[in-house]
Design a protein around this motif. Structure first.
Motif, PDB file in Angstrom:
ATOM      1  N   UNK A  14       0.849  -1.202   0.000  1.00  0.00           N
ATOM      2  CA  UNK A  14       0.000   0.000   0.000  1.00  0.00           C
ATOM      3  C   UNK A  14       0.878   1.242   0.000  1.00  0.00           C
ATOM      4  N   UNK A  15       1.766   1.318   0.971  1.00  0.00           N
ATOM      5  CA  UNK A  15       2.718   2.422   0.984  1.00  0.00           C
ATOM      6  C   UNK A  15       3.927   2.030   1.836  1.00  0.00           C
ATOM      7  N   UNK A  16       4.965   2.841   1.738  1.00  0.00           N
ATOM      8  CA  UNK A  16       6.203   2.611   2.484  1.00  0.00           C
ATOM      9  C   UNK A  16       6.558   3.905   3.187  1.00  0.00           C
ATOM     10  N   UNK A  17       6.900   3.794   4.469  1.00  0.00           N
ATOM     11  CA  UNK A  17       7.274   4.980   5.234  1.00  0.00           C
ATOM     12  C   UNK A  17       8.705   4.847   5.753  1.00  0.00           C
ATOM     13  N   UNK A  18       9.417   5.966   5.744  1.00  0.00           N
ATOM     14  CA  UNK A  18      10.776   5.990   6.290  1.00  0.00           C
ATOM     15  C   UNK A  18      10.712   6.110   7.800  1.00  0.00           C
ATOM     16  N   UNK A  19      11.600   5.384   8.471  1.00  0.00           N
ATOM     17  CA  UNK A  19      11.769   5.507   9.919  1.00  0.00           C
ATOM     18  C   UNK A  19      13.259   5.495  10.184  1.00  0.00           C
ATOM     19  N   UNK A  20      13.858   6.700  10.186  1.00  0.00           N
ATOM     20  CA  UNK A  20      15.302   6.844  10.281  1.00  0.00           C
ATOM     21  C   UNK A  20      15.950   6.095   9.115  1.00  0.00           C
ATOM     22  N   UNK A  49      15.828  -2.861   7.125  1.00  0.00           N
ATOM     23  CA  UNK A  49      16.936  -1.956   7.456  1.00  0.00           C
ATOM     24  C   UNK A  49      17.603  -1.412   6.192  1.00  0.00           C
ATOM     25  N   UNK A  50      16.797  -0.771   5.359  1.00  0.00           N
ATOM     26  CA  UNK A  50      17.294  -0.077   4.169  1.00  0.00           C
ATOM     27  C   UNK A  50      16.536   1.240   4.054  1.00  0.00           C
ATOM     28  N   UNK A  51      17.196   2.227   3.464  1.00  0.00           N
ATOM     29  CA  UNK A  51      16.559   3.535   3.344  1.00  0.00           C
ATOM     30  C   UNK A  51      15.545   3.525   2.195  1.00  0.00           C
ATOM     31  N   UNK A  52      14.617   4.475   2.249  1.00  0.00           N
ATOM     32  CA  UNK A  52      13.524   4.552   1.288  1.00  0.00           C
ATOM     33  C   UNK A  52      14.018   4.693  -0.151  1.00  0.00           C
TER      34      UNK A  52
END
Length: 263
Positions: free
Chosen positions: A165-171, A187-190
């Motif tokens: 549905x969607x992807x959110x960044x968390x640090x 554990x990878x960046x957006x």
């Protein structure tokens, strides 16, 4: 010690990788070197191999045609390749390791360490086998990526992109929200997923979020530009991404009101 083979048609590439492993990776024993897929098959059949350094672009059979034999031997693959945009995208989508030529010593050490950790807790062989099969299918068809492998703490989940549905960044993490209600934190960046996912379907609407346009219900400017998703989620669209977002929506929909409503 991990028993490894090197598969590459170029003599310089074979010898330089062998030298780098000898000098920098004490836990690697190079059991054999092959200059073709046919020679690599023989090595895999005759030896217990833990790790395969596999070139992709080779005359005759390419590296991907060795995948069935690697799966049978349950060895771990580190692809070694010159730049090929589609192949790298497919490898990344399946969370498989690769090294770009010319090989950097620090990246080699990191890949070997990752392989060593993976092989040590190798109860996830089934997950990796599925990822390799998906990679083979993606490369044979050379269409857009339709499935990606996400590390889930136990191994890997092979996820259809249509279920995201969607992807959110968390640090430095990315949180995937799936259609079945599951959440997977990776554990990878957006940005890594922005590069992998098809950009006609997935849009970066903010520094901290990517949305799947399949799940877009509404977008409006009542509280600053925001999107409302079919699962009820509300996400802000940053000003600098608003124009690109509008263009992507325009291209994706016919504005018939079934997928999106503009207010």
């Amino acid at each position: 010690m991990l028993n490894a083979i090197i598969v590459d048609d170029e003599e310089f590439a074979r010898s330089s990788l062998y030298f780098l492993l000898q000098e920098n990776c004490e836990n690697i024993n190079v059991s054999g070197i092959a200059k073709s897929v046919a020679e690599a098959r023989t090595l895999l059949a005759q030896n217990a191999i833990d790790l395969v350094f596999l070139d992709i672009a080779m005359p005759g059979e390419n590296g991907f045609e060795l995948i069935p034999q690697v799966q049978q031997s349950k060895a771990h693959i580190i692809f070694t390749t010159a730049y090929d945009q589609y192949a790298l995208k497919a490898i990344k989508a399946n969370a498989l390791d690769y090294l770009l030529k010319p090989i950097d010593i620090d990246e080699l050490k990191e890949s070997v360490n990752k392989a060593s950790r993976y092989i040590t807790m190798s109860k996830n062989g089934e997950n990796r086998s599925e990822s390799l099969q998906n990679l083979s299918a993606s490369l044979n068809e050379r269409n857009e990526i339709r499935k990606i492998s996400l590390p889930n703490g136990q191994g890997y989940s092979l996820v259809s992109i249509d279920d995201i549905i969607h992807i959110e960044a968390d640090s430095n993490y990315s949180v995937f929200y799936l259609a079945n209600g599951d959440k997977i934190t990776v554990s990878k960046v957006l940005k890594e997923y922005e590069e992998i996912l098809p950009d006609n379907q997935f849009v970066r609407i903010h520094k901290s979020s990517i949305v799947n346009l399949n799940y877009l219900k509404e977008y409006n400017s009542k509280n600053g530009l925001e999107v409302i998703l079919k699962n009820g989620g509300k996400l802000a669209v940053s000003r600098r991404r608003a124009s690109d977002f509008a263009d992507k929506v325009r291209a994706y929909t016919s504005f018939d009101g079934d997928k999106a409503t503009s207010n």
